[in-house]
Design an enzyme around this catalytic site. Sequence first.
Site, short mmCIF file in Angstrom:
data_model
loop_
_atom_site.label_atom_id
_atom_site.label_comp_id
_atom_site.label_asym_id
_atom_site.label_seq_id
_atom_site.Cartn_x
_atom_site.Cartn_y
_atom_site.Cartn_z
CE LYS A 115 55.49 27.90 44.37
NZ LYS A 115 55.37 29.30 43.95
CG ASP B 142 54.04 29.73 40.59
OD1 ASP B 142 53.11 29.79 39.76
OD2 ASP B 142 53.89 29.99 41.80
CE LYS C 282 50.56 32.49 41.10
NZ LYS C 282 51.81 31.98 41.67
CG HIS D 25 46.52 36.78 32.70
ND1 HIS D 25 45.77 37.14 33.80
CD2 HIS D 25 45.71 36.91 31.64
CE1 HIS D 25 44.55 37.48 33.41
NE2 HIS D 25 44.48 37.36 32.11
CG ASP D 26 50.35 39.26 27.32
OD1 ASP D 26 49.62 39.80 26.46
OD2 ASP D 26 51.35 39.83 27.80
CB ILE D 27 47.13 38.46 23.48
CG1 ILE D 27 48.57 38.68 23.02
CG2 ILE D 27 46.46 39.78 23.86
CD1 ILE D 27 48.68 39.46 21.72
CG ASN E 21 51.13 35.43 18.75
OD1 ASN E 21 51.35 34.34 18.22
ND2 ASN E 21 51.87 36.51 18.55
CB THR E 22 51.96 37.37 24.23
OG1 THR E 22 51.83 38.37 23.22
CG2 THR E 22 53.07 37.74 25.18
CB THR F 69 44.55 32.39 48.24
OG1 THR F 69 45.94 32.37 48.00
CG2 THR F 69 43.97 31.03 47.92
NE ARG G 106 53.64 27.50 57.01
CZ ARG G 106 53.83 27.72 55.70
NH1 ARG G 106 53.76 26.73 54.85
NH2 ARG G 106 54.11 28.92 55.25
CD GLN H 40 50.50 30.22 53.07
OE1 GLN H 40 49.35 30.58 52.84
NE2 GLN H 40 51.37 30.02 52.10
NE ARG I 13 56.79 31.42 54.12
CZ ARG I 13 55.78 32.25 54.33
NH1 ARG I 13 56.01 33.38 54.97
NH2 ARG I 13 54.58 31.97 53.90
O1 C5P Z 1 56.52 29.30 52.45
P1 C5P Z 1 55.19 28.76 52.02
O2 C5P Z 1 55.04 27.28 52.28
O3 C5P Z 1 54.05 29.57 52.58
O4 C5P Z 1 55.22 28.95 50.44
C1 C5P Z 1 54.13 28.63 49.67
C2 C5P Z 1 54.39 28.92 48.21
O5 C5P Z 1 53.17 28.75 47.51
C3 C5P Z 1 54.86 30.34 47.90
O6 C5P Z 1 55.69 30.28 46.74
C4 C5P Z 1 53.58 31.07 47.59
O7 C5P Z 1 53.76 32.14 46.69
C5 C5P Z 1 52.75 29.97 46.93
N1 C5P Z 1 51.30 30.13 47.09
C6 C5P Z 1 50.66 30.24 48.29
N2 C5P Z 1 49.30 30.34 48.38
C7 C5P Z 1 48.61 30.36 47.28
C8 C5P Z 1 49.22 30.25 46.04
C9 C5P Z 1 50.60 30.13 45.97
O8 C5P Z 1 51.30 30.23 49.34
N3 C5P Z 1 47.32 30.43 47.38
#
Ligand code: C5P
Length: 239
Positions: free
Chosen positions: A37, A62, A64, A66-68, A70-71, A126, A187, A196, A217
């Site tokens: 990703k 990733d 994300k 978010h715009d009009i 057409n864009t 989140t 995790r 997290q 990570r």
């Molecule tokens: O390192 P880690 O496992 O925490 O990475 C999680 C990935 O998921 C990161 O790219 C983070 O931006 C993304 N993410 C997240 N929690 C969310 C949405 C996306 O950790 N709610």
Amino acid sequence: MMKLDPASRIFCALDTPDVAAARKLSHALKGAVGGVKLGLEFFAANGPKGVAEISGMPVFLDLKLHDIPNTVAGAVRSVLPLNPAILTVHAAGGAAMLRAAAEAAKEKTGKSGGVRPKLVAVTVLTSLDQGDLQETGIRDKVSDQVRRLASLAQNCGIDGAVCSAHEIAALRADCGPDFTLVVPGLRPPWAAAQDQKRVTAPIEALELGADILVIGRPITGASDPRQAALRIAGELAAF
Ligand code: C5P
């Protein structure tokens, strides 16, 4: 959903602006994960050329969007040559934007090769809590807003949603078995939680109904990222 090889469900989040580091990691992870990703940090620093350097495995872009309408449709078309396997859009952009994104993604044809990307909606970030939503004029509970936005996205032709592990059951019930649920914040029991707060083990997320697991990570920060990815995939094999 079709039963997939467990490793192919893992997308490793390469949260770095550094192309060389991302390339090294993606080479190391080949065959041990389903893909990598790349987020806004990477895209803002390196653009499409940087993404094109991460070859040899599926890329989850990733952005994300978010715009009009057409864009956003134009942005989707602009990234199609990169053959992303997954591309994110914000469901809060509304029905017309979501439909425009879904239509634009269909323009992926056989000539340039590759498959149409899966479009996946981000619902409520989140990082936002009830108070933050209220400040934007939304008085509903966060969980209700998440459900509303996921259903809206589905009704507009979007393939799935990004959600936290504790939203999987509700979205699976609302949106059915074919809606792709992409779940970050995972995790394995042997990894540190870092920032997290509510962590779930990857296998628990699968048991709850997740399709794609985003793990950063615990893999990228391990002394041997490939071994860490293989260890997680091995744990998923019990599913
Ligand atoms: O390192 P880690 O496992 O925490 O990475 C999680 C990935 O998921 C990161 O790219 C983070 O931006 C993304 N993410 C997240 N929690 C969310 C949405 C996306 O950790 N709610």
